[in-house]
Design a protein around this motif. Structure first.
Motif, PDB file in Angstrom:
ATOM      1  N   GLU A   1       0.829  -1.203   0.000  1.00 14.66           N
ATOM      2  CA  GLU A   1       0.000   0.000   0.000  1.00 14.66           C
ATOM      3  C   GLU A   1       0.864   1.254   0.000  1.00 14.66           C
ATOM      4  O   GLU A   1       0.553   2.226  -0.689  1.00 14.66           O
ATOM      5  N   ARG A   2       1.951   1.245   0.779  1.00 10.35           N
ATOM      6  CA  ARG A   2       2.860   2.391   0.811  1.00 10.35           C
ATOM      7  C   ARG A   2       3.493   2.635  -0.550  1.00 10.35           C
ATOM      8  O   ARG A   2       3.699   3.781  -0.944  1.00 10.35           O
ATOM      9  N   LYS A   3       3.805   1.575  -1.271  1.00  6.69           N
ATOM     10  CA  LYS A   3       4.418   1.696  -2.589  1.00  6.69           C
ATOM     11  C   LYS A   3       3.386   1.929  -3.683  1.00  6.69           C
ATOM     12  O   LYS A   3       3.751   2.164  -4.833  1.00  6.69           O
ATOM     13  N   GLY A   4       2.107   1.824  -3.353  1.00  9.69           N
ATOM     14  CA  GLY A   4       1.056   2.030  -4.336  1.00  9.69           C
ATOM     15  C   GLY A   4       0.861   0.849  -5.271  1.00  9.69           C
ATOM     16  O   GLY A   4       0.343   1.011  -6.375  1.00  9.69           O
ATOM     17  N   ILE A   5       1.259  -0.317  -4.848  1.00  9.29           N
ATOM     18  CA  ILE A   5       1.117  -1.524  -5.676  1.00  9.29           C
ATOM     19  C   ILE A   5      -0.249  -2.138  -5.403  1.00  9.29           C
ATOM     20  O   ILE A   5      -0.570  -2.497  -4.277  1.00  9.29           O
ATOM     21  N   THR A   6      -1.044  -2.252  -6.448  1.00  6.53           N
ATOM     22  CA  THR A   6      -2.368  -2.847  -6.285  1.00  6.53           C
ATOM     23  C   THR A   6      -2.513  -4.146  -7.081  1.00  6.53           C
ATOM     24  O   THR A   6      -3.217  -5.046  -6.667  1.00  6.53           O
ATOM     25  N   ALA A   7      -1.859  -4.223  -8.222  1.00  5.81           N
ATOM     26  CA  ALA A   7      -1.972  -5.416  -9.076  1.00  5.81           C
ATOM     27  C   ALA A   7      -0.976  -6.484  -8.631  1.00  5.81           C
ATOM     28  O   ALA A   7       0.104  -6.166  -8.141  1.00  5.81           O
ATOM     29  N   PRO A   8      -1.342  -7.736  -8.810  1.00  3.85           N
ATOM     30  CA  PRO A   8      -0.394  -8.808  -8.491  1.00  3.85           C
ATOM     31  C   PRO A   8       0.784  -8.811  -9.461  1.00  3.85           C
ATOM     32  O   PRO A   8       0.646  -8.395 -10.617  1.00  3.85           O
ATOM     33  N   THR A   9       1.928  -9.277  -8.980  1.00  5.07           N
ATOM     34  CA  THR A   9       3.115  -9.363  -9.833  1.00  5.07           C
ATOM     35  C   THR A   9       2.949 -10.516 -10.822  1.00  5.07           C
ATOM     36  O   THR A   9       2.044 -11.333 -10.694  1.00  5.07           O
TER      37      THR A   9
END
Length: 158
Positions: free
Chosen positions: A76-84
């Motif tokens: 969440e801090r990095k703004g990652i929402t989609a799976p890798t």
């Protein structure tokens, strides 16, 4: 560090291999061939590599909730929402073949640590993840030990 470890006494080499096997992303694919290449006993190297890698799987299963919460906050801090891409591939394998399939192919595609975390996050029970990852580790440890012994043995004749 690896140079020092290679020149150390056998007990320190085995301890170093055990610690390497515990580390995330360093699997038996590194530890077993490395120990056998150093001239250590393939049986002991296999046991030490398996034990270190399996210990990490057990610890991940025990502390999964805390790790998942930490990972979610970090994403969440990095703004990652989609799976890798790795997560997507693991999900496809898990949906198609279940935990047995994921655990068998995981060491090649993802590493056992990440595969265990993903299987737990997909909803598999801790016990099933630990058992199937253990089975997978046994299979891959034997394959790697045999391949390393006979592969390196063959190379000495060339």
């Amino acid at each position: 560090m690896l140079e020092w470890l290679q020149q150390a006494d056998d007990i320190w080499q085995y301890l170093g291999l055990f610690i390497l096997a515990i580390l995330p992303w360093i699997d038996i694919f590194v530890v077993v061939p490395l120990g056998i290449l150093w001239g250590l006993s393939p049986v002991v190297v296999s046991i030490v590599g398996f034990a270190g890698n399996f210990l990490m799987i057990v610890l991940l299963a025990l502390f999964f909730r805390q790790l998942a919460a930490w990972r979610q906050r970090r994403r969440e801090r990095k703004g990652i929402t989609a799976p890798t891409k790795r997560e997507t591939r693991a999900r496809q394998i898990w949906e198609r073949y279940g935990i047995p399939g994921l655990s068998i192919v995981a060491p090649i595609l993802l590493g056992t640590d990440l595969a265990a975390l993903l299987a737990l996050s997909f909803g598999s029970s801790r016990m099933r993840v630990v058992v199937w990852m253990g089975v997978s580790l046994v299979i891959w440890t034997v394959i790697l030990a045999l391949g390393s012994v006979y592969g390196f043995g063959y190379m000495k004749w060339i």
